[in-house]
Design a protein around this motif. Structure first.
Motif, PDB file in Angstrom:
ATOM      1  N   ALA A  68     -27.783 -26.607 -58.683  1.00  0.00           N
ATOM      2  CA  ALA A  68     -28.843 -27.488 -59.031  1.00  0.00           C
ATOM      3  C   ALA A  68     -29.438 -26.929 -60.340  1.00  0.00           C
ATOM      4  O   ALA A  68     -30.210 -27.802 -61.157  1.00  0.00           O
ATOM      5  CB  ALA A  68     -29.897 -27.213 -58.061  1.00  0.00           C
ATOM      6  N   ASN A  69     -28.844 -25.954 -61.004  1.00  0.00           N
ATOM      7  CA  ASN A  69     -29.251 -25.366 -62.186  1.00  0.00           C
ATOM      8  C   ASN A  69     -28.577 -26.061 -63.370  1.00  0.00           C
ATOM      9  O   ASN A  69     -27.430 -25.350 -64.173  1.00  0.00           O
ATOM     10  CB  ASN A  69     -29.243 -23.789 -62.347  1.00  0.00           C
ATOM     11  CG  ASN A  69     -29.741 -23.361 -63.432  1.00  0.00           C
ATOM     12  OD1 ASN A  69     -30.394 -24.188 -64.277  1.00  0.00           O
ATOM     13  ND2 ASN A  69     -29.452 -22.098 -63.689  1.00  0.00           N
ATOM     14  N   ILE A 101     -29.167 -34.208 -55.222  1.00  0.00           N
ATOM     15  CA  ILE A 101     -28.410 -34.729 -56.366  1.00  0.00           C
ATOM     16  C   ILE A 101     -26.880 -34.084 -56.084  1.00  0.00           C
ATOM     17  O   ILE A 101     -25.797 -34.581 -56.368  1.00  0.00           O
ATOM     18  CB  ILE A 101     -28.811 -34.307 -57.510  1.00  0.00           C
ATOM     19  CG1 ILE A 101     -30.035 -35.429 -57.880  1.00  0.00           C
ATOM     20  CG2 ILE A 101     -28.010 -34.387 -58.870  1.00  0.00           C
ATOM     21  CD1 ILE A 101     -31.076 -35.141 -59.269  1.00  0.00           C
ATOM     22  N   THR A 102     -26.958 -32.591 -55.838  1.00  0.00           N
ATOM     23  CA  THR A 102     -25.657 -31.833 -55.832  1.00  0.00           C
ATOM     24  C   THR A 102     -24.897 -32.214 -54.721  1.00  0.00           C
ATOM     25  O   THR A 102     -23.786 -31.755 -54.492  1.00  0.00           O
ATOM     26  CB  THR A 102     -26.109 -30.292 -55.996  1.00  0.00           C
ATOM     27  OG1 THR A 102     -26.941 -30.154 -54.716  1.00  0.00           O
ATOM     28  CG2 THR A 102     -26.827 -29.901 -57.072  1.00  0.00           C
ATOM     29  N   TRP A 130     -20.573 -21.096 -59.063  1.00  0.00           N
ATOM     30  CA  TRP A 130     -22.208 -21.261 -58.780  1.00  0.00           C
ATOM     31  C   TRP A 130     -23.009 -20.058 -58.415  1.00  0.00           C
ATOM     32  O   TRP A 130     -24.374 -20.217 -58.693  1.00  0.00           O
ATOM     33  CB  TRP A 130     -22.129 -22.400 -57.599  1.00  0.00           C
ATOM     34  CG  TRP A 130     -21.601 -23.642 -57.907  1.00  0.00           C
ATOM     35  CD1 TRP A 130     -20.423 -24.203 -57.079  1.00  0.00           C
ATOM     36  CD2 TRP A 130     -21.825 -24.659 -58.839  1.00  0.00           C
ATOM     37  NE1 TRP A 130     -20.050 -25.149 -57.660  1.00  0.00           N
ATOM     38  CE2 TRP A 130     -20.614 -25.482 -58.485  1.00  0.00           C
ATOM     39  CE3 TRP A 130     -22.767 -24.780 -59.866  1.00  0.00           C
ATOM     40  CZ2 TRP A 130     -20.820 -26.840 -59.508  1.00  0.00           C
ATOM     41  CZ3 TRP A 130     -22.515 -25.833 -60.757  1.00  0.00           C
ATOM     42  CH2 TRP A 130     -21.793 -26.947 -60.456  1.00  0.00           C
ATOM     43  N   LYS A 131     -22.480 -19.211 -57.943  1.00  0.00           N
ATOM     44  CA  LYS A 131     -23.236 -17.901 -57.397  1.00  0.00           C
ATOM     45  C   LYS A 131     -23.236 -17.006 -58.518  1.00  0.00           C
ATOM     46  O   LYS A 131     -24.135 -15.638 -58.069  1.00  0.00           O
ATOM     47  CB  LYS A 131     -22.300 -17.215 -56.310  1.00  0.00           C
ATOM     48  CG  LYS A 131     -22.445 -18.190 -55.210  1.00  0.00           C
ATOM     49  CD  LYS A 131     -21.416 -17.421 -53.805  1.00  0.00           C
ATOM     50  CE  LYS A 131     -21.310 -18.429 -52.769  1.00  0.00           C
ATOM     51  NZ  LYS A 131     -20.250 -17.907 -51.903  1.00  0.00           N
ATOM     52  N   ARG A 132     -22.742 -17.291 -59.618  1.00  0.00           N
ATOM     53  CA  ARG A 132     -23.058 -16.079 -60.973  1.00  0.00           C
ATOM     54  C   ARG A 132     -24.533 -16.173 -61.249  1.00  0.00           C
ATOM     55  O   ARG A 132     -25.381 -16.916 -60.992  1.00  0.00           O
ATOM     56  CB  ARG A 132     -22.298 -16.766 -62.157  1.00  0.00           C
ATOM     57  CG  ARG A 132     -20.931 -16.707 -62.145  1.00  0.00           C
ATOM     58  CD  ARG A 132     -20.420 -17.041 -63.315  1.00  0.00           C
ATOM     59  NE  ARG A 132     -18.892 -17.035 -63.245  1.00  0.00           N
ATOM     60  CZ  ARG A 132     -18.043 -17.633 -64.121  1.00  0.00           C
ATOM     61  NH1 ARG A 132     -18.598 -18.226 -65.162  1.00  0.00           N
ATOM     62  NH2 ARG A 132     -17.028 -17.558 -63.934  1.00  0.00           N
ATOM     63  N   ALA A 133     -25.028 -14.781 -61.372  1.00  0.00           N
ATOM     64  CA  ALA A 133     -26.438 -14.682 -61.667  1.00  0.00           C
ATOM     65  C   ALA A 133     -27.171 -15.402 -62.976  1.00  0.00           C
ATOM     66  O   ALA A 133     -28.134 -15.984 -62.976  1.00  0.00           O
ATOM     67  CB  ALA A 133     -26.868 -13.081 -62.224  1.00  0.00           C
ATOM     68  N   SER A 134     -26.163 -15.873 -63.806  1.00  0.00           N
ATOM     69  CA  SER A 134     -26.416 -16.808 -64.887  1.00  0.00           C
ATOM     70  C   SER A 134     -26.540 -18.221 -64.669  1.00  0.00           C
ATOM     71  O   SER A 134     -27.057 -18.826 -65.428  1.00  0.00           O
ATOM     72  CB  SER A 134     -25.448 -16.520 -66.158  1.00  0.00           C
ATOM     73  OG  SER A 134     -24.231 -16.601 -65.705  1.00  0.00           O
ATOM     74  N   ILE A 135     -26.068 -18.491 -63.382  1.00  0.00           N
ATOM     75  CA  ILE A 135     -26.314 -19.834 -62.957  1.00  0.00           C
ATOM     76  C   ILE A 135     -26.859 -20.042 -61.565  1.00  0.00           C
ATOM     77  O   ILE A 135     -27.938 -20.942 -61.762  1.00  0.00           O
ATOM     78  CB  ILE A 135     -24.689 -20.374 -62.484  1.00  0.00           C
ATOM     79  CG1 ILE A 135     -23.821 -20.269 -64.254  1.00  0.00           C
ATOM     80  CG2 ILE A 135     -24.938 -21.999 -62.182  1.00  0.00           C
ATOM     81  CD1 ILE A 135     -22.448 -20.791 -63.900  1.00  0.00           C
ATOM     82  N   GLY A 139     -27.746 -29.671 -72.902  1.00  0.00           N
ATOM     83  CA  GLY A 139     -28.439 -30.863 -73.190  1.00  0.00           C
ATOM     84  C   GLY A 139     -29.307 -31.587 -71.773  1.00  0.00           C
ATOM     85  O   GLY A 139     -29.816 -32.579 -71.863  1.00  0.00           O
ATOM     86  N   ALA A 140     -29.341 -30.842 -70.815  1.00  0.00           N
ATOM     87  CA  ALA A 140     -29.614 -31.318 -69.564  1.00  0.00           C
ATOM     88  C   ALA A 140     -31.116 -31.557 -69.749  1.00  0.00           C
ATOM     89  O   ALA A 140     -31.391 -32.830 -69.055  1.00  0.00           O
ATOM     90  CB  ALA A 140     -29.339 -30.361 -68.234  1.00  0.00           C
ATOM     91  N   GLU A 141     -31.812 -30.802 -70.428  1.00  0.00           N
ATOM     92  CA  GLU A 141     -33.341 -31.268 -70.295  1.00  0.00           C
ATOM     93  C   GLU A 141     -33.720 -32.499 -71.182  1.00  0.00           C
ATOM     94  O   GLU A 141     -34.717 -33.291 -71.040  1.00  0.00           O
ATOM     95  CB  GLU A 141     -34.123 -29.784 -71.305  1.00  0.00           C
ATOM     96  CG  GLU A 141     -34.062 -28.859 -70.592  1.00  0.00           C
ATOM     97  CD  GLU A 141     -35.010 -28.646 -69.554  1.00  0.00           C
ATOM     98  OE1 GLU A 141     -35.907 -29.428 -69.303  1.00  0.00           O
ATOM     99  OE2 GLU A 141     -34.923 -27.704 -68.590  1.00  0.00           O
ATOM    100  N   GLN A 142     -32.592 -32.883 -71.949  1.00  0.00           N
ATOM    101  CA  GLN A 142     -32.689 -34.354 -72.737  1.00  0.00           C
ATOM    102  C   GLN A 142     -31.743 -35.385 -72.096  1.00  0.00           C
ATOM    103  O   GLN A 142     -31.811 -36.352 -72.513  1.00  0.00           O
ATOM    104  CB  GLN A 142     -32.204 -34.309 -73.919  1.00  0.00           C
ATOM    105  CG  GLN A 142     -33.173 -33.443 -75.021  1.00  0.00           C
ATOM    106  CD  GLN A 142     -32.866 -31.894 -74.706  1.00  0.00           C
ATOM    107  OE1 GLN A 142     -31.878 -31.432 -74.592  1.00  0.00           O
ATOM    108  NE2 GLN A 142     -33.995 -31.227 -74.931  1.00  0.00           N
TER     109      GLN A 142
END
Length: 152
Positions: free
Chosen positions: A129-130, A102-103, A120-125, A137-140
């Motif tokens: 693909a995340n 997808i990416t 994209w390389k941040r630890a929080s991201i 709202g990605a889960e929905q």
């Protein structure tokens, strides 16, 4: 007048469908898809890829992007059938992206071209693909750009 308005709305409905618009791609999730696939990553909306991509992904779960995601044949058949039935068929899914990622699709790259590689390389991201890192709202299946929150 009302009849013409109703006809116009009905005629435009496919052009305004959520799958083509890309802001809200929700489809009721198959419980097996939620259980098996969302155990490792978000349950990506099937409309993000064409049917051919989902078929190849389903047939190659032993080498699923560097992981062994093998499932029993009955579950694979069920997931493949569901993903194919709900696959993208609008302009965003006209062509399979490289490696069925997808990416790596043209629309994903176009939508995220302003995101610096370092983000994209941040630890929080961690990676592009995340989706849920920035799209709450990605889960929905909700990827509305007005609700994006890029973590630090």
């Amino acid at each position: 007048m009302k009849t013409r308005f109703l006809f116009l709305c009905l005629a435009l409905a496919p052009a305004l469908s959520p799958a083509d618009e890309g802001r809200h791609l929700s489809v009721p999730l198959l419980p097996a898809y939620q259980q098996e696939c969302a155990a490792c990553h978000i349950a990506y909306p099937p409309g993000l890829l064409p049917a051919a991509s989902w078929q190849r992904i389903s047939q190659n779960l032993a080498k699923h992007y560097g992981s062994d995601a093998s499932l029993d044949p009955a579950t694979v058949a069920q997931l493949s059938q569901w993903l194919t039935a709900h696959a993208g068929n609008g302009k965003r899914a006209r062509e399979a992206p490289p490696e069925d990622r997808i990416t790596r699709s043209a629309w994903f790259i176009r939508e995220h071209d302003e995101v610096p590689a370092a983000t994209w390389k941040r630890a929080s991201i961690k990676s592009a693909a995340n989706c849920a890192a920035c799209h709450g709202g990605a889960e929905q299946g909700d990827f509305n750009e007005h609700r994006i929150r890029i973590p630090k």
